[in-house]
Design a protein around this motif. Structure first.
Motif, PDB file in Angstrom:
ATOM      1  N   ARG A 199       0.832  -1.207   0.000  1.00  0.00           N
ATOM      2  CA  ARG A 199       0.000   0.000   0.000  1.00  0.00           C
ATOM      3  C   ARG A 199       0.866   1.257   0.000  1.00  0.00           C
ATOM      4  NH1 ARG A 199      -5.182  -0.766  -0.438  1.00  0.00           N
ATOM      5  NH2 ARG A 199      -6.076  -2.727   0.290  1.00  0.00           N
ATOM      6  N   ARG A 200       1.964   1.235   0.734  1.00  0.00           N
ATOM      7  CA  ARG A 200       2.881   2.380   0.726  1.00  0.00           C
ATOM      8  C   ARG A 200       3.493   2.579  -0.662  1.00  0.00           C
ATOM      9  NH1 ARG A 200       6.968   0.661   4.633  1.00  0.00           N
ATOM     10  NH2 ARG A 200       8.214   2.291   3.669  1.00  0.00           N
ATOM     11  N   LEU A 201       3.912   1.489  -1.286  1.00  0.00           N
ATOM     12  CA  LEU A 201       4.485   1.554  -2.631  1.00  0.00           C
ATOM     13  C   LEU A 201       3.506   2.187  -3.605  1.00  0.00           C
ATOM     14  CD1 LEU A 201       6.694   0.548  -4.743  1.00  0.00           C
ATOM     15  CD2 LEU A 201       5.201  -1.445  -5.020  1.00  0.00           C
ATOM     16  N   VAL A 202       2.298   1.674  -3.626  1.00  0.00           N
ATOM     17  CA  VAL A 202       1.306   2.122  -4.602  1.00  0.00           C
ATOM     18  C   VAL A 202       0.835   3.539  -4.301  1.00  0.00           C
ATOM     19  CG1 VAL A 202      -0.992   1.615  -5.549  1.00  0.00           C
ATOM     20  CG2 VAL A 202       0.669  -0.233  -5.190  1.00  0.00           C
ATOM     21  N   HIS A 203       0.698   3.878  -3.041  1.00  0.00           N
ATOM     22  CA  HIS A 203       0.283   5.244  -2.704  1.00  0.00           C
ATOM     23  C   HIS A 203       1.328   6.260  -3.179  1.00  0.00           C
ATOM     24  CE1 HIS A 203      -1.914   8.384  -0.684  1.00  0.00           C
ATOM     25  NE2 HIS A 203      -0.776   8.785  -0.141  1.00  0.00           N
ATOM     26  N   ARG A 204       2.577   5.979  -2.908  1.00  0.00           N
ATOM     27  CA  ARG A 204       3.647   6.891  -3.352  1.00  0.00           C
ATOM     28  C   ARG A 204       3.673   6.978  -4.875  1.00  0.00           C
ATOM     29  NH1 ARG A 204       8.440   8.881  -0.724  1.00  0.00           N
ATOM     30  NH2 ARG A 204       9.631   9.974  -2.316  1.00  0.00           N
ATOM     31  N   PHE A 205       3.495   5.852  -5.539  1.00  0.00           N
ATOM     32  CA  PHE A 205       3.461   5.838  -7.002  1.00  0.00           C
ATOM     33  C   PHE A 205       2.359   6.753  -7.531  1.00  0.00           C
ATOM     34  CE2 PHE A 205       1.319   3.946 -10.721  1.00  0.00           C
ATOM     35  CZ  PHE A 205       2.304   4.142 -11.671  1.00  0.00           C
ATOM     36  N   TYR A 206       1.163   6.629  -6.975  1.00  0.00           N
ATOM     37  CA  TYR A 206       0.049   7.438  -7.462  1.00  0.00           C
ATOM     38  C   TYR A 206       0.166   8.910  -7.081  1.00  0.00           C
ATOM     39  CZ  TYR A 206      -2.397   3.789  -9.852  1.00  0.00           C
ATOM     40  OH  TYR A 206      -2.729   2.811 -10.760  1.00  0.00           O
ATOM     41  N   GLU A 207       0.926   9.225  -6.070  1.00  0.00           N
ATOM     42  CA  GLU A 207       1.220  10.637  -5.800  1.00  0.00           C
ATOM     43  C   GLU A 207       1.971  11.232  -6.987  1.00  0.00           C
ATOM     44  OE1 GLU A 207       1.452  10.967  -0.937  1.00  0.00           O
ATOM     45  OE2 GLU A 207       3.302  10.485  -2.023  1.00  0.00           O
ATOM     46  N   HIS A 255       8.079   7.011 -11.763  1.00  0.00           N
ATOM     47  CA  HIS A 255       7.283   7.134 -10.538  1.00  0.00           C
ATOM     48  C   HIS A 255       7.374   5.862  -9.690  1.00  0.00           C
ATOM     49  CE1 HIS A 255       5.823  10.977 -11.766  1.00  0.00           C
ATOM     50  NE2 HIS A 255       5.323  10.484 -12.876  1.00  0.00           N
ATOM     51  N   MET A 256       7.426   4.719 -10.348  1.00  0.00           N
ATOM     52  CA  MET A 256       7.529   3.469  -9.594  1.00  0.00           C
ATOM     53  C   MET A 256       8.911   3.345  -8.947  1.00  0.00           C
ATOM     54  SD  MET A 256       5.680   1.094  -8.474  1.00  0.00           S
ATOM     55  CE  MET A 256       4.201   0.840  -9.442  1.00  0.00           C
ATOM     56  N   ARG A 257       9.954   3.834  -9.631  1.00  0.00           N
ATOM     57  CA  ARG A 257      11.297   3.791  -9.047  1.00  0.00           C
ATOM     58  C   ARG A 257      11.348   4.644  -7.786  1.00  0.00           C
ATOM     59  NH1 ARG A 257      15.269   0.377  -8.935  1.00  0.00           N
ATOM     60  NH2 ARG A 257      15.066   0.824  -6.747  1.00  0.00           N
ATOM     61  N   ASP A 258      10.767   5.833  -7.849  1.00  0.00           N
ATOM     62  CA  ASP A 258      10.705   6.704  -6.678  1.00  0.00           C
ATOM     63  C   ASP A 258       9.957   6.015  -5.536  1.00  0.00           C
ATOM     64  OD1 ASP A 258      10.778   9.370  -5.221  1.00  0.00           O
ATOM     65  OD2 ASP A 258       8.612   9.056  -5.418  1.00  0.00           O
ATOM     66  N   ALA A 259       8.837   5.392  -5.862  1.00  0.00           N
ATOM     67  CA  ALA A 259       8.037   4.708  -4.839  1.00  0.00           C
ATOM     68  C   ALA A 259       8.808   3.538  -4.237  1.00  0.00           C
ATOM     69  CB  ALA A 259       6.720   4.228  -5.445  1.00  0.00           C
ATOM     70  N   LEU A 260       9.455   2.767  -5.069  1.00  0.00           N
ATOM     71  CA  LEU A 260      10.219   1.626  -4.584  1.00  0.00           C
ATOM     72  C   LEU A 260      11.381   2.080  -3.708  1.00  0.00           C
ATOM     73  CD1 LEU A 260      10.750  -1.404  -4.538  1.00  0.00           C
ATOM     74  CD2 LEU A 260      11.894  -1.164  -6.755  1.00  0.00           C
ATOM     75  N   HIS A 276      15.313  -7.951  -2.148  1.00  0.00           N
ATOM     76  CA  HIS A 276      13.875  -7.758  -2.371  1.00  0.00           C
ATOM     77  C   HIS A 276      13.633  -6.610  -3.343  1.00  0.00           C
ATOM     78  CE1 HIS A 276      13.376  -9.777   1.740  1.00  0.00           C
ATOM     79  NE2 HIS A 276      13.018 -10.646   0.812  1.00  0.00           N
ATOM     80  N   GLU A 277      14.367  -5.542  -3.162  1.00  0.00           N
ATOM     81  CA  GLU A 277      14.240  -4.387  -4.055  1.00  0.00           C
ATOM     82  C   GLU A 277      14.543  -4.805  -5.496  1.00  0.00           C
ATOM     83  OE1 GLU A 277      15.752  -1.620  -6.712  1.00  0.00           O
ATOM     84  OE2 GLU A 277      17.177  -2.767  -5.514  1.00  0.00           O
ATOM     85  N   SER A 278      15.600  -5.574  -5.659  1.00  0.00           N
ATOM     86  CA  SER A 278      16.017  -6.009  -6.985  1.00  0.00           C
ATOM     87  C   SER A 278      14.972  -6.919  -7.635  1.00  0.00           C
ATOM     88  CB  SER A 278      17.364  -6.726  -6.875  1.00  0.00           C
ATOM     89  OG  SER A 278      17.784  -7.165  -8.127  1.00  0.00           O
ATOM     90  N   GLU A 279      14.433  -7.845  -6.872  1.00  0.00           N
ATOM     91  CA  GLU A 279      13.425  -8.766  -7.407  1.00  0.00           C
ATOM     92  C   GLU A 279      12.159  -8.017  -7.800  1.00  0.00           C
ATOM     93  OE1 GLU A 279      11.145 -12.940  -6.319  1.00  0.00           O
ATOM     94  OE2 GLU A 279      12.683 -12.189  -4.966  1.00  0.00           O
ATOM     95  N   LEU A 280      11.723  -7.110  -6.970  1.00  0.00           N
ATOM     96  CA  LEU A 280      10.520  -6.335  -7.277  1.00  0.00           C
ATOM     97  C   LEU A 280      10.756  -5.434  -8.488  1.00  0.00           C
ATOM     98  CD1 LEU A 280       7.620  -5.645  -6.581  1.00  0.00           C
ATOM     99  CD2 LEU A 280       8.462  -4.140  -4.769  1.00  0.00           C
ATOM    100  N   TRP A 281      11.912  -4.804  -8.570  1.00  0.00           N
ATOM    101  CA  TRP A 281      12.221  -3.925  -9.697  1.00  0.00           C
ATOM    102  C   TRP A 281      12.270  -4.708 -11.006  1.00  0.00           C
ATOM    103  CZ3 TRP A 281      11.348   0.658 -11.030  1.00  0.00           C
ATOM    104  CH2 TRP A 281      12.015   1.250 -12.094  1.00  0.00           C
ATOM    105  N   ARG A 282      12.842  -5.909 -10.987  1.00  0.00           N
ATOM    106  CA  ARG A 282      12.869  -6.743 -12.202  1.00  0.00           C
ATOM    107  C   ARG A 282      11.444  -6.990 -12.696  1.00  0.00           C
ATOM    108  NH1 ARG A 282      17.096  -9.393  -9.842  1.00  0.00           N
ATOM    109  NH2 ARG A 282      15.752 -10.971  -8.900  1.00  0.00           N
ATOM    110  N   TYR A 283      10.549  -7.315 -11.777  1.00  0.00           N
ATOM    111  CA  TYR A 283       9.171  -7.553 -12.181  1.00  0.00           C
ATOM    112  C   TYR A 283       8.531  -6.274 -12.728  1.00  0.00           C
ATOM    113  CZ  TYR A 283       4.214  -7.977 -12.193  1.00  0.00           C
ATOM    114  OH  TYR A 283       2.908  -7.929 -12.612  1.00  0.00           O
TER     115      TYR A 283
END
Length: 134
Positions: A25-33, A100-105, A114-121
């Protein structure tokens, strides 16, 4: 020596390893900001309020990474390319989405693996949504 029988040991899902619902939820909220202020991406979200889109993405990512199946229970199969087909997703939109997703991540402070695995996806997912040359 007391051993735990193999069938009783459960491996945590990625979802659990990174902190579960709160993290996604934190990831997605920051992304949508970021999306809210982006002149290229904002028009792709027809709802006046980004809340419904934020909820859909959070539920999708939670399910994908091993959390509850709420997304599929409410929306059926994700069909991501089909759901994005009405929108022009070109290289510029791809790049803006990833920015925006990089900033959120980065804001999450996850362990490097974990960061690397999520970023690859996320980079794979962004590339697979491109449907227009340019």
């Amino acid at each position: 020596m007391n051993e735990i029988p193999g069938e009783t040991v459960q491996e945590q899902t990625f979802y659990e390893q990174v902190g579960g619902e709160e993290t996604f939820r934190r990831l997605v909220h920051r992304f949508y900001e970021g999306v809210a202020a982006d002149p290229l991406l904002r028009p792709m979200y027809p709802e006046e309020d980004l809340g419904p889109a934020e909820e859909r993405l959070a539920l999708f990512l939670m399910q994908y990474w091993g959390g509850p199946r709420t997304y599929s229970d409410h929306r059926g199969h994700p069909r991501l390319r089909m759901r994005h087909a009405p929108f022009t997703v070109d290289q510029a939109a791809h790049d803006a989405w990833l920015r925006h997703m990089r900033d959120a991540l980065d804001s999450l402070g996850l362990a490097p693996e974990h960061e690397s695995e999520l970023w690859r996806y996320l980079t794979y997912a962004a590339a697979s949504m491109v449907n227009t040359a340019g």
